[in-house]
Structure formats: structure tokens, C-alpha cells
Design a protein around this motif. Sequence first.
Motif, PDB file in Angstrom:
ATOM      1  N   ARG A 125      51.426   3.518  50.121  1.00  0.00           N
ATOM      2  CA  ARG A 125      52.447   4.570  48.887  1.00  0.00           C
ATOM      3  C   ARG A 125      52.402   3.335  47.534  1.00  0.00           C
ATOM      4  O   ARG A 125      52.670   3.231  46.543  1.00  0.00           O
ATOM      5  CB  ARG A 125      54.051   4.846  49.409  1.00  0.00           C
ATOM      6  CG  ARG A 125      53.509   5.966  50.133  1.00  0.00           C
ATOM      7  CD  ARG A 125      55.436   6.434  50.487  1.00  0.00           C
ATOM      8  NE  ARG A 125      55.510   6.875  49.529  1.00  0.00           N
ATOM      9  CZ  ARG A 125      57.305   7.597  49.423  1.00  0.00           C
ATOM     10  NH1 ARG A 125      57.912   7.030  50.537  1.00  0.00           N
ATOM     11  NH2 ARG A 125      57.944   7.953  48.202  1.00  0.00           N
ATOM     12  N   VAL A 126      52.758   2.218  48.798  1.00  0.00           N
ATOM     13  CA  VAL A 126      52.759   1.210  47.428  1.00  0.00           C
ATOM     14  C   VAL A 126      51.643   0.600  46.795  1.00  0.00           C
ATOM     15  O   VAL A 126      51.396   0.180  45.971  1.00  0.00           O
ATOM     16  CB  VAL A 126      52.897  -0.155  48.414  1.00  0.00           C
ATOM     17  CG1 VAL A 126      52.850  -1.626  47.936  1.00  0.00           C
ATOM     18  CG2 VAL A 126      54.085  -0.845  49.104  1.00  0.00           C
ATOM     19  N   ARG A 127      50.455   0.760  47.676  1.00  0.00           N
ATOM     20  CA  ARG A 127      49.016   0.795  46.626  1.00  0.00           C
ATOM     21  C   ARG A 127      48.304   1.813  46.207  1.00  0.00           C
ATOM     22  O   ARG A 127      48.273   1.316  44.982  1.00  0.00           O
ATOM     23  CB  ARG A 127      48.331   1.114  47.971  1.00  0.00           C
ATOM     24  CG  ARG A 127      46.566   0.524  47.483  1.00  0.00           C
ATOM     25  CD  ARG A 127      46.184  -1.373  46.652  1.00  0.00           C
ATOM     26  NE  ARG A 127      45.135  -0.368  47.001  1.00  0.00           N
ATOM     27  CZ  ARG A 127      44.525  -1.709  45.366  1.00  0.00           C
ATOM     28  NH1 ARG A 127      45.544  -2.793  45.528  1.00  0.00           N
ATOM     29  NH2 ARG A 127      43.528  -2.158  45.289  1.00  0.00           N
ATOM     30  N   GLU A 128      48.881   2.602  46.719  1.00  0.00           N
ATOM     31  CA  GLU A 128      48.864   3.590  45.755  1.00  0.00           C
ATOM     32  C   GLU A 128      49.693   3.501  43.842  1.00  0.00           C
ATOM     33  O   GLU A 128      49.097   3.233  42.589  1.00  0.00           O
ATOM     34  CB  GLU A 128      49.803   4.648  45.260  1.00  0.00           C
ATOM     35  CG  GLU A 128      49.245   6.000  46.672  1.00  0.00           C
ATOM     36  CD  GLU A 128      50.265   6.792  46.956  1.00  0.00           C
ATOM     37  OE1 GLU A 128      51.073   7.591  46.782  1.00  0.00           O
ATOM     38  OE2 GLU A 128      49.405   8.043  47.717  1.00  0.00           O
ATOM     39  N   HIS A 129      51.106   2.485  43.326  1.00  0.00           N
ATOM     40  CA  HIS A 129      51.254   1.926  41.972  1.00  0.00           C
ATOM     41  C   HIS A 129      51.097   0.955  42.172  1.00  0.00           C
ATOM     42  O   HIS A 129      50.652   0.545  40.303  1.00  0.00           O
ATOM     43  CB  HIS A 129      52.718   2.164  42.945  1.00  0.00           C
ATOM     44  CG  HIS A 129      53.913   2.856  43.338  1.00  0.00           C
ATOM     45  ND1 HIS A 129      53.796   4.129  42.500  1.00  0.00           N
ATOM     46  CD2 HIS A 129      54.753   3.639  44.400  1.00  0.00           C
ATOM     47  CE1 HIS A 129      54.255   5.313  43.000  1.00  0.00           C
ATOM     48  NE2 HIS A 129      54.633   4.944  43.704  1.00  0.00           N
ATOM     49  N   VAL A 130      49.786   0.007  42.959  1.00  0.00           N
ATOM     50  CA  VAL A 130      49.809  -1.175  42.360  1.00  0.00           C
ATOM     51  C   VAL A 130      47.914  -1.050  41.766  1.00  0.00           C
ATOM     52  O   VAL A 130      47.795  -0.874  41.032  1.00  0.00           O
ATOM     53  CB  VAL A 130      49.223  -2.168  43.647  1.00  0.00           C
ATOM     54  CG1 VAL A 130      48.621  -3.080  43.087  1.00  0.00           C
ATOM     55  CG2 VAL A 130      50.570  -2.488  44.293  1.00  0.00           C
ATOM     56  N   VAL A 131      47.514   0.773  42.220  1.00  0.00           N
ATOM     57  CA  VAL A 131      46.419   0.652  41.793  1.00  0.00           C
ATOM     58  C   VAL A 131      46.466   1.419  40.242  1.00  0.00           C
ATOM     59  O   VAL A 131      45.177   0.632  39.195  1.00  0.00           O
ATOM     60  CB  VAL A 131      45.934   1.660  41.588  1.00  0.00           C
ATOM     61  CG1 VAL A 131      44.706   2.737  41.601  1.00  0.00           C
ATOM     62  CG2 VAL A 131      45.142   1.530  43.485  1.00  0.00           C
ATOM     63  N   VAL A 132      48.107   1.141  39.812  1.00  0.00           N
ATOM     64  CA  VAL A 132      47.424   1.567  37.936  1.00  0.00           C
ATOM     65  C   VAL A 132      47.526   0.409  37.113  1.00  0.00           C
ATOM     66  O   VAL A 132      47.409   0.893  36.272  1.00  0.00           O
ATOM     67  CB  VAL A 132      49.017   1.750  38.041  1.00  0.00           C
ATOM     68  CG1 VAL A 132      50.127   1.910  36.233  1.00  0.00           C
ATOM     69  CG2 VAL A 132      49.902   3.480  39.051  1.00  0.00           C
ATOM     70  N   VAL A 133      48.526  -0.234  37.951  1.00  0.00           N
ATOM     71  CA  VAL A 133      47.351  -1.979  37.193  1.00  0.00           C
ATOM     72  C   VAL A 133      46.146  -2.622  37.278  1.00  0.00           C
ATOM     73  O   VAL A 133      45.218  -3.012  35.737  1.00  0.00           O
ATOM     74  CB  VAL A 133      48.727  -3.031  37.417  1.00  0.00           C
ATOM     75  CG1 VAL A 133      47.821  -4.688  36.760  1.00  0.00           C
ATOM     76  CG2 VAL A 133      49.230  -3.240  37.541  1.00  0.00           C
ATOM     77  N   GLU A 134      45.755  -1.872  38.059  1.00  0.00           N
ATOM     78  CA  GLU A 134      43.801  -2.334  38.117  1.00  0.00           C
ATOM     79  C   GLU A 134      43.216  -1.119  37.559  1.00  0.00           C
ATOM     80  O   GLU A 134      42.405  -1.691  37.032  1.00  0.00           O
ATOM     81  CB  GLU A 134      43.315  -2.205  39.603  1.00  0.00           C
ATOM     82  CG  GLU A 134      43.711  -2.865  41.023  1.00  0.00           C
ATOM     83  CD  GLU A 134      44.110  -3.264  41.672  1.00  0.00           C
ATOM     84  OE1 GLU A 134      42.588  -1.767  42.578  1.00  0.00           O
ATOM     85  OE2 GLU A 134      43.243  -3.938  43.257  1.00  0.00           O
ATOM     86  N   ARG A 135      43.762   0.280  37.186  1.00  0.00           N
ATOM     87  CA  ARG A 135      43.572   0.716  36.565  1.00  0.00           C
ATOM     88  C   ARG A 135      43.155   0.387  34.497  1.00  0.00           C
ATOM     89  O   ARG A 135      42.056   0.774  34.335  1.00  0.00           O
ATOM     90  CB  ARG A 135      43.981   2.545  36.203  1.00  0.00           C
ATOM     91  CG  ARG A 135      43.260   3.074  36.097  1.00  0.00           C
ATOM     92  CD  ARG A 135      43.990   4.862  36.204  1.00  0.00           C
ATOM     93  NE  ARG A 135      44.244   4.891  37.736  1.00  0.00           N
ATOM     94  CZ  ARG A 135      45.880   4.834  37.820  1.00  0.00           C
ATOM     95  NH1 ARG A 135      46.195   5.165  36.934  1.00  0.00           N
ATOM     96  NH2 ARG A 135      45.791   5.358  39.311  1.00  0.00           N
ATOM     97  N   ILE A 136      43.527   0.054  35.146  1.00  0.00           N
ATOM     98  CA  ILE A 136      43.845  -1.117  32.509  1.00  0.00           C
ATOM     99  C   ILE A 136      42.964  -1.556  32.797  1.00  0.00           C
ATOM    100  O   ILE A 136      41.973  -1.419  31.908  1.00  0.00           O
ATOM    101  CB  ILE A 136      44.878  -1.269  32.698  1.00  0.00           C
ATOM    102  CG1 ILE A 136      46.224  -0.528  32.239  1.00  0.00           C
ATOM    103  CG2 ILE A 136      45.004  -2.489  31.298  1.00  0.00           C
ATOM    104  CD1 ILE A 136      47.799  -1.116  32.795  1.00  0.00           C
ATOM    105  N   LEU A 137      42.528  -2.841  34.006  1.00  0.00           N
ATOM    106  CA  LEU A 137      41.915  -3.854  33.666  1.00  0.00           C
ATOM    107  C   LEU A 137      40.402  -3.080  33.960  1.00  0.00           C
ATOM    108  O   LEU A 137      38.927  -3.356  33.493  1.00  0.00           O
ATOM    109  CB  LEU A 137      41.598  -4.215  34.644  1.00  0.00           C
ATOM    110  CG  LEU A 137      40.419  -5.186  34.793  1.00  0.00           C
ATOM    111  CD1 LEU A 137      40.303  -6.626  34.350  1.00  0.00           C
ATOM    112  CD2 LEU A 137      40.524  -6.906  36.626  1.00  0.00           C
ATOM    113  N   ARG A 138      40.298  -1.753  35.393  1.00  0.00           N
ATOM    114  CA  ARG A 138      38.912  -1.616  35.113  1.00  0.00           C
ATOM    115  C   ARG A 138      38.666  -0.774  33.357  1.00  0.00           C
ATOM    116  O   ARG A 138      37.164   0.049  33.138  1.00  0.00           O
ATOM    117  CB  ARG A 138      38.578  -0.271  36.119  1.00  0.00           C
ATOM    118  CG  ARG A 138      37.479   0.793  36.270  1.00  0.00           C
ATOM    119  CD  ARG A 138      38.027   1.634  36.896  1.00  0.00           C
ATOM    120  NE  ARG A 138      37.986   1.341  38.944  1.00  0.00           N
ATOM    121  CZ  ARG A 138      37.142   0.542  39.257  1.00  0.00           C
ATOM    122  NH1 ARG A 138      35.902   1.219  39.490  1.00  0.00           N
ATOM    123  NH2 ARG A 138      36.646   0.673  40.631  1.00  0.00           N
TER     124      ARG A 138
END
Length: 229
Positions: A125-138
Motif C-alpha cells: 500500500r505504501v509503494r502504491e503511493h510512492v509510485v505517484v511521484v515516479e509517474r511524474i518522472l516517467r
Amino acid sequence: MPKIIGGSLHEHREQTRQKLFAALSTLMAERGFDAITLAEIAQAAGVGRTAVYNHFPDKEALLVGFITNETEEYAATLQRALDDLDDPVERLRTYVSQQIQLKRIYHLAPGPELRSVLSRQTQARVREHVVVVERILREILSDGIASGVFPDQDLDTTVPLVNACLSGRGVPDDGPERERAIVQTESFVLRAVGVQVLPGTPVADEAATASDDDVTTSSDERVPAALTA
């Protein structure tokens, strides 16, 4: 009946949550997540222990709520800094500098010591939210590749490598050393994703100036720890 904080029940609930998040953040920094109890968090927040359960059933749920809140605020601030930029290189530079700046304000993902005490379900569940920031870089890199500014590459590899670089510590807190470290980090990331930094461009000039100034500083000051780990 407990006293209502704010002008409405909704405001009361939100302010109570923010108090709990602030207390959790402070106590984790002092002792670590595993060493604190929900009762201690409630006491530090000035909230009745029973009232805590109106918001979170347990300590792990509180942590997920905290990280969700931090990630949303972090991503919104980062996105605002990027909204008026079109050039992929400037967007990537801004992403790098904002990541460094914002990490002093927001505290997103748990470190290795937290991963060792959280359940796998909570980690997911924590990882799901951290992915939000990674999506911006992607998105920045994808747009740069589509426009031909960045060479084609495997973003599943590049994105975590760039963020791993930025998540390291070692950038000075303030002063010229901090500014030099940020410029050098921007230059490093641009080269890492395949941007050809040509002499005479603003990026090259800033990096060259930072390198020249670094002659009088120690190696720990001029190179962020993320680049030497």
C-alpha cells in the motif's frame, strides 16, 4: 463529548489527522516506527487515545495515512513547479531540483528499517503511493523521448535509478555548497538519461562554474552522497 477543533466536524477530523501525522513524523525521527506506540502518538498529538481509533484502527494504518497525505502534498507541489514548463530538459532539471528541495519538507517513503517491521500488505500500500511521484518522472522522460530530446531507453530501469540517485543524502543544507551540489546533480542526471550537454549552454556553464568553485571544497561537500554510494 470532545471539543470540536475548527468550524465544522470535517475540519475537526482533518486537523486531528494532521496533528497525528505531525506527532508520528516527530516520534519516528526520534526513535523509529517500531519503538513507538499508538498511545504515545496520541499523547504527543494532544489527542485522546480512544479518539485515535475514530481515524485509524492501528499504527500501520496511521502510517499509510501519513504517507498518503505526504505523497499527495509532495506530488501537487512538484507538479505546480512543472506546469508552466514545456522543454523536457528544463522539466527534468526542475524535477531534480524540486526533489532535493522538497525532501527537506516532506518525508515520503519508509527506510529499510521500516520495511523490516511492516507487513507485506502495508508495504504494498505504501509503494502504491510512492509510485505517484515516479509517474511524474516517467511522464517527463516519455515526453522527452517522443520529442527526440532524450534517446530511447528502458524507463523501467531509468526511472528507479534516477530516483535512487535523488533519494540519497549528502546535499548541504544551505549556502553556495548546496547550490553547487544541486547544479552538479542536475548535470549528472541529464547525462545519465542521455542528454548531450553542449559547451556554451546554460546547463554546461552552470555545471562548469560549480566544478571550478568546488576546487576549494572537500569531496564530501561537492558530491552528493547519492552519487558516491
